[in-house]
Design a protein around this motif. Structure first.
Motif, PDB file in Angstrom:
ATOM      1  N   MET A   1      13.692  25.308  34.576  1.00 56.46           N
ATOM      2  CA  MET A   1      15.267  26.502  35.756  1.00 56.46           C
ATOM      3  C   MET A   1      15.175  25.624  37.165  1.00 56.46           C
ATOM      4  SD  MET A   1      17.573  25.990  33.564  1.00 56.46           S
ATOM      5  CE  MET A   1      19.172  27.116  34.317  1.00 56.46           C
ATOM      6  N   ALA A   2      13.872  26.122  37.677  1.00 58.80           N
ATOM      7  CA  ALA A   2      13.146  26.555  39.130  1.00 58.80           C
ATOM      8  C   ALA A   2      13.340  25.590  39.420  1.00 58.80           C
ATOM      9  CB  ALA A   2      12.073  27.025  38.839  1.00 58.80           C
ATOM     10  N   SER A   3      12.807  23.754  39.174  1.00 56.47           N
ATOM     11  CA  SER A   3      13.271  22.978  39.193  1.00 56.47           C
ATOM     12  C   SER A   3      14.414  22.450  39.621  1.00 56.47           C
ATOM     13  CB  SER A   3      12.010  22.566  38.736  1.00 56.47           C
ATOM     14  OG  SER A   3      11.697  21.817  37.260  1.00 56.47           O
ATOM     15  N   THR A   4      15.289  22.841  38.786  1.00 57.08           N
ATOM     16  CA  THR A   4      16.290  22.117  38.447  1.00 57.08           C
ATOM     17  C   THR A   4      17.271  21.771  40.004  1.00 57.08           C
ATOM     18  OG1 THR A   4      17.083  23.903  36.168  1.00 57.08           O
ATOM     19  CG2 THR A   4      18.853  22.449  37.834  1.00 57.08           C
ATOM     20  N   PRO A   5      16.878  22.897  40.965  1.00 55.33           N
ATOM     21  CA  PRO A   5      17.580  21.660  42.315  1.00 55.33           C
ATOM     22  C   PRO A   5      16.844  20.597  42.624  1.00 55.33           C
ATOM     23  CG  PRO A   5      17.086  24.777  42.795  1.00 55.33           C
ATOM     24  CD  PRO A   5      16.476  23.777  41.445  1.00 55.33           C
TER      25      PRO A   5
END
Length: 306
Positions: free
Chosen positions: A195-199
């Motif tokens: 989710m942190a790498s979602t951007p």
């Protein structure tokens, strides 16, 4: 002598007044209003546990009288007669019931359930006495047997629970559950990382969507060009063009048939082997002549000097 009689009379009157005060005081403490007119009725019960003198008599929850006397019916064994003192204004219809009701604390009272009839009881009549089951009766008659029936089942249930708790398989299941929870925690951490790498993924998706939009625009332009080309094709004289193509095809077929036929010069040229051999011989003769000319040019060319 006159003085003596006056003193005794005074003592007697004092004692009488005291007794009257005690009598009426006791009735007053019992809730009996001796100065209020009342009618008396009777009811018979098989059990008057919790019922006492001066207990209230109610109609729809409103007090209309009280219990005056309670005495055993010796001429009717097993029954107890209760005298009810009711308000004189109350008329009791025929068929009304005097229900003995017991509350949660075990205190009993009389509840009149008036019948819907035009005839009324006369003063001193005997009403229908009914014993209503109280809360404790319901507990002892209904709840306690049900609890008694449930006790063996509860005992069996506790035995089954004890066996289940002592089963090693349950311990192993708990350990596996701990492992599952640990794996779930690890998966949660990995999901957090994802989710942190979602951007960045969203940015790439945005670029991709831009490319898709550009491709869509190009496809729209191509579609427009195809539509224009189709319109131009519709304007062309396709029927005459196809007729010309058919005519050319027929001419080629005729030419091919003539080339394959031995009756025409072109057909003889292509199909006659003798003509081919003659051409080969003529070619060989020409070649021999050219070779001889190269070797003996003087034989064919004469040069005279003046």
């Amino acid at each position: 002598m006159k003085k003596k009689y006056s003193k005794e009379l005074l003592i007697g009157l004092t004692v009488l007044i005291t007794l009257l005060i005690i009598f009426f005081g006791i009735d007053y403490l019992k809730g009996v209003n001796v100065f209020k007119a009342a009618n008396y009725y009777y009811a018979s019960y098989t059990d008057v546990a919790g019922l006492a003198q001066s207990a209230p008599v109610t109609v729809n929850g409103y007090k209309v009288g009280l219990v005056r006397e309670i005495e055993y019916e010796y001429d009717n064994p097993g029954h107890i007669k209760v005298e009810l003192s009711l308000d004189r204004k109350l008329k009791v219809p025929q068929g009304s019931e005097a229900v003995l009701v017991t509350d949660m604390l075990g205190t009993s009272s009389i509840e009149l359930r008036l019948a819907d009839k035009p005839d009324f009881h006369t003063v001193g009549d005997k009403l229908i006495g009914v014993n209503s089951k109280g809360l404790m009766d319901n507990v002892s008659n209904e709840l306690l047997p049900a609890v008694g029936n449930m006790v063996p089942k509860i005992d069996s249930l506790l035995t089954a629970v004890t066996a289940l708790v002592s089963d090693p398989a349950l311990t192993n299941s708990v350990k596996r559950l701990d492992n599952v929870m640990a794996n779930l925690e690890t998966s949660t951490r990995q999901l957090t990382t994802v989710m942190a790498s979602t951007p960045s993924i969203a940015a790439d998706a945005k670029v991709t969507m831009g490319n898709v939009t550009e491709i869509s625009k190009n496809l729209t332009a191509i579609s427009s060009d195809l539509a224009a080309a189709t319109a131009e094709l519709k304007k062309m004289p396709l029927d005459s063009t196809l007729a010309n193509v058919h005519q050319i095809t027929s001419s080629l077929e005729q030419l091919t048939s003539k080339l394959n036929s031995k009756e025409s010069s072109a057909g003889l040229l292509l199909t006659d082997p003798q003509l081919y051999n003659n051409l080969v011989k003529a070619t060989a003769s020409v070649d021999s002549l050219l070779v001889d000319i190269k070797r003996n040019p003087k034989r064919y060319i004469s040069i005279k000097l003046l």
